[in-house]
Design an enzyme around this catalytic site. Sequence first.
Site, PDB file in Angstrom:
ATOM      1  N   ASP A 190       0.794  -1.291  -0.090  1.00 52.22           N
ATOM      2  CA  ASP A 190       0.102  -0.064  -0.086  1.00 52.22           C
ATOM      3  C   ASP A 190       0.801   1.295  -0.033  1.00 52.22           C
ATOM      4  OD1 ASP A 190      -2.573  -1.032  -0.393  1.00 52.22           O
ATOM      5  OD2 ASP A 190      -3.157  -0.432   1.819  1.00 52.22           O
ATOM      6  N   TYR A 243       3.894   1.520  -1.066  1.00 51.29           N
ATOM      7  CA  TYR A 243       4.506   1.673  -2.432  1.00 51.29           C
ATOM      8  C   TYR A 243       3.483   2.246  -3.355  1.00 51.29           C
ATOM      9  CZ  TYR A 243       7.542   0.791  -6.585  1.00 51.29           C
ATOM     10  OH  TYR A 243       7.966   1.194  -7.523  1.00 51.29           O
ATOM     11  N   ASP A 244       2.380   1.738  -3.357  1.00 48.39           N
ATOM     12  CA  ASP A 244       1.160   2.203  -4.545  1.00 48.39           C
ATOM     13  C   ASP A 244       1.021   3.942  -4.020  1.00 48.39           C
ATOM     14  OD1 ASP A 244       1.019  -0.070  -6.013  1.00 48.39           O
ATOM     15  OD2 ASP A 244      -0.869  -0.838  -4.617  1.00 48.39           O
ATOM     16  N   SER A 275       5.105  -5.358 -17.328  1.00 45.52           N
ATOM     17  CA  SER A 275       4.281  -5.444 -16.040  1.00 45.52           C
ATOM     18  C   SER A 275       2.803  -4.994 -16.540  1.00 45.52           C
ATOM     19  CB  SER A 275       4.902  -4.071 -15.262  1.00 45.52           C
ATOM     20  OG  SER A 275       4.441  -4.175 -14.028  1.00 45.52           O
ATOM     21  N   LEU A 276       1.941  -4.603 -15.413  1.00 45.42           N
ATOM     22  CA  LEU A 276       0.598  -4.321 -15.668  1.00 45.42           C
ATOM     23  C   LEU A 276       0.134  -2.736 -15.064  1.00 45.42           C
ATOM     24  CD1 LEU A 276      -0.917  -7.869 -14.799  1.00 45.42           C
ATOM     25  CD2 LEU A 276      -0.872  -6.805 -16.959  1.00 45.42           C
ATOM     26  N   LYS A 333      -4.761 -12.443  -9.707  1.00 52.11           N
ATOM     27  CA  LYS A 333      -3.421 -12.057  -9.766  1.00 52.11           C
ATOM     28  C   LYS A 333      -2.645 -12.747  -8.728  1.00 52.11           C
ATOM     29  CE  LYS A 333      -0.846  -7.714 -10.479  1.00 52.11           C
ATOM     30  NZ  LYS A 333       0.322  -8.025  -9.751  1.00 52.11           N
ATOM     31  N   ARG A 385      12.081 -12.710 -14.434  1.00 49.50           N
ATOM     32  CA  ARG A 385      11.691 -11.510 -15.560  1.00 49.50           C
ATOM     33  C   ARG A 385      12.872 -10.377 -15.535  1.00 49.50           C
ATOM     34  NH1 ARG A 385       6.673  -7.528 -14.263  1.00 49.50           N
ATOM     35  NH2 ARG A 385       7.472  -7.170 -12.557  1.00 49.50           N
ATOM     36  N   GLU A 425       3.514 -17.348 -13.054  1.00 47.03           N
ATOM     37  CA  GLU A 425       4.035 -16.822 -11.738  1.00 47.03           C
ATOM     38  C   GLU A 425       4.516 -17.924 -10.727  1.00 47.03           C
ATOM     39  OE1 GLU A 425       3.804 -13.789 -11.793  1.00 47.03           O
ATOM     40  OE2 GLU A 425       3.795 -12.776  -9.877  1.00 47.03           O
TER      41      GLU A 425
HETATM   42  S1  IVH Z   1      -0.373 -11.566 -17.341  1.00 45.69           S
HETATM   43  C1  IVH Z   1       2.044  -8.583 -20.407  1.00 45.69           C
HETATM   44  N1  IVH Z   1      -1.617 -12.775 -15.316  1.00 45.69           N
HETATM   45  O1  IVH Z   1       1.514  -9.410 -12.236  1.00 45.69           O
HETATM   46  C2  IVH Z   1       2.184  -8.911 -18.626  1.00 45.69           C
HETATM   47  N2  IVH Z   1       0.099 -11.572 -14.823  1.00 45.69           N
HETATM   48  O2  IVH Z   1       1.808  -6.802 -11.510  1.00 45.69           O
HETATM   49  C3  IVH Z   1       1.211 -10.075 -18.720  1.00 45.69           C
HETATM   50  N3  IVH Z   1       0.835 -11.538 -12.493  1.00 45.69           N
HETATM   51  O3  IVH Z   1       4.172  -8.954 -14.493  1.00 45.69           O
HETATM   52  C4  IVH Z   1       0.784 -10.785 -17.540  1.00 45.69           C
HETATM   53  N4  IVH Z   1      -0.802 -13.037 -11.972  1.00 45.69           N
HETATM   54  O4  IVH Z   1       4.071 -11.347 -12.898  1.00 45.69           O
HETATM   55  C5  IVH Z   1      -0.568 -11.933 -15.730  1.00 45.69           C
HETATM   56  N5  IVH Z   1      -2.920 -13.867 -13.934  1.00 45.69           N
HETATM   57  C6  IVH Z   1      -1.864 -12.940 -14.165  1.00 45.69           C
HETATM   58  C7  IVH Z   1      -0.974 -12.577 -13.288  1.00 45.69           C
HETATM   59  C8  IVH Z   1       0.116 -11.755 -13.706  1.00 45.69           C
HETATM   60  C9  IVH Z   1       0.242 -12.273 -11.574  1.00 45.69           C
HETATM   61  C10 IVH Z   1       2.083 -10.637 -12.430  1.00 45.69           C
HETATM   62  C11 IVH Z   1       2.972 -10.764 -13.619  1.00 45.69           C
HETATM   63  C12 IVH Z   1       2.981  -9.277 -13.872  1.00 45.69           C
HETATM   64  C13 IVH Z   1       2.605  -8.592 -12.620  1.00 45.69           C
HETATM   65  C14 IVH Z   1       2.123  -7.267 -12.864  1.00 45.69           C
END
Ligand code: IVH
Length: 711
Positions: free
Chosen positions: A54, A56-57, A100-101, A133, A154, A188
């Site tokens: 939290d 960090y965000d 990342s996302l 996630k 990564r 993951e």
């Molecule tokens: S898809 C192009 N799906 O969350 C990136 N990522 O905060 C697509 N992560 O780097 C990633 N669960 O390490 C994807 N169901 C999920 C995930 C997931 C965890 C991680 C992943 C990503 C990070 C981003």
Amino acid sequence: MGGDPLSVVGGMIGAMTTPAAVIVDAAAYARAVEDAASAAAAYYAGGSSPMDDDAYDRLARGIAAWEAEHPDEVLPDSPTGKVAGGAAEGDVPHTVPMLSLDNVFSPEEFTAWTASLARRIGREAARFAVGPKLDGLAVAARYHEGRLTRLITRGDGTAGEDVSHAIGTVQGLPETLAEPVTVEVRGEILMTTAQFEHANEVRVRHGGQPFANPRNAAAGTLRAKERAYTVPMTFFGYGLLALPGTGTALAERLDESPYSELMSTAAGLGVHTSAATAVPDVVVETPEQVVRRVQEIAALRAGLPFGIDGIVIKADLAADRRAAGSGSRAPRWAVAYKLPAVEKITRLLAVEWNVGRTGIVAPRGVLEPVVIEGSTITYATLHNPADITRRGLRLGDHVMVHRAGDVIPRIEAPVAHLRTGEEQPIVFPEACPRCGSDIDTSEERWRCAQGRNCHLVASLAYAAGRDQLDIEGLGTTRVVQLVEAGLVGDLADLFLLRREQLLALERMGETSTDNLLAALARAKEQPLSRVLCALGVRGTGRSMSRRIARYFATMDGIRAADADAMQRVDGIGAEKAPSVVAEIAELAPLIDKLAAAGVNMTEPGATPPPPADADGEDGTPAEAPGDGGPLAGMKVVVTGAMTGRLESLSRNEMNELVERAGGRSSSSVSKNTTLVVAGEGAGSKRAKAEQLGVRLATPEEFAALVADLLG
Ligand code: IVH
């Protein structure tokens, strides 16, 4: 457990915002970037971060806000423009960057994201895949002709570290695929809660400091090359892509597949994916359906055997993904809907020692108040003294506190690098903090030598409770009065109380006295299961007491049981059996006294088990008495508020009913559940039943099923 899960979820999602840190000038901005970069570096290196998620965000959002106002002054170290902040870099290049996302934190932010996605692709996205996630570390697993050849972290997104040494320790990442294909599986690596507990146990046994949380444990374990031991981790796949050696046909197919199809292909090859969990990725069509699914997953979060920190939403169709494209940091076709953190760092201010009703002397941590998931946490469980020693905790330590759902908050571990040197050792009590007697420290859980007599009031009030002997008019205040007047020294004394003794007490008129005596007379007729529960045998609660009572049918049968016989009771294993037998033996004088006072010692409707084989062999477990009822062989979960004929029944009484009907009651839904009785306001358990395809019944339907027993 209390509360309507759906309203909790609503609160969690609707009210969840992470306010941005306010940055006032360039100097504050530079400091913020530095803090964020070092926290990110620690995070990606798998060390314990001085900042929780939290915090960090908050900082990252403050940085982004300041940068939006001062685009010319963005520092190169800023976490906003980079993949993975200041990640530890490796030397194995990724074929396609590992991105990342972006995050959203509320339904409104999510709606805004879908709108921007629609603008980019020129139409609404046709379908979304929605899944957990996973809170671990991203890795790429390269398979050459079906064999796992390389495992890469990564890193900075363009190149990662080779961690192939971990191959063989990661469950769900097969060394050989079901088909000899050349592909890269991305996903993951994490530790389940059970794997984390195990990893810390092993690590401490080898003289190490425990990891603060499963994520750090997975990161540290994955990168450790020369350890004297290995501990298992778990992989979840969420990406499948072609490598240079992949055949053209397969490469094209992978390129064109919807995300959902890629995942079933991966699962078909033997890779573990979310499909094998209670929160599988599902495909939905509208943003509203996405938000509903987000809420469902959030409701299931606390019960999952692994950590999630949000929900990932992806455009399912390849065409939509292509049209949306990717930025340098994150794809535009996917987004993470972050859930409130369940872990925060705070300080351990003191340790209190409380004596429970069975005489257990239990430590409890007093914390600097911290808000987790909307509740202020001031106490957290510390289990037992050995646990404190194992975790190496000291007073004044910064500690990682974990709280999910209704679960009691727990202290995971000290954040060792935040120590100032001022921390003090935790002092263990030498005498019982309640009565001053000696403490029996022979087992992990310490116990007052007076046992359940130490905290007589608590044990009597428990025995009189609604789910035990149900003695109306005997609340804690009255129990205190009786104990202080010297009228009761144990549970059996209650049944020896005389009218004139009660009348002599303050605030006890004729009516209260007669009511209490009548309630006590009724209590003597309670079934054995409730008498047993009232005794408070350690390690056995309501449902275990019922199973023991139904199995043996009489108190004599229970008392005659040795550990082998006790183990034939469903749910009692080799570890628990001897302690239950020992407790029953310890309670013998009290049980004799209760029987002499006229308390019932049999279980209605149950028949004693057949005697063990004459040759002394362990027979297979005897059929549990009660088999053959309308719920024979069924595992039943009751949730929500009961209505109609069942309205007046407490949850415990519902469970009793299930068991009288030959079924087995349980509080959690799994694939082994046969039936879920879902009343009004049923939330996550109903959702889980629907997901697993478990049969659901309304209270009315259930009442019809057990009509014969309702009388
Ligand atoms: S898809 C192009 N799906 O969350 C990136 N990522 O905060 C697509 N992560 O780097 C990633 N669960 O390490 C994807 N169901 C999920 C995930 C997931 C965890 C991680 C992943 C990503 C990070 C981003």
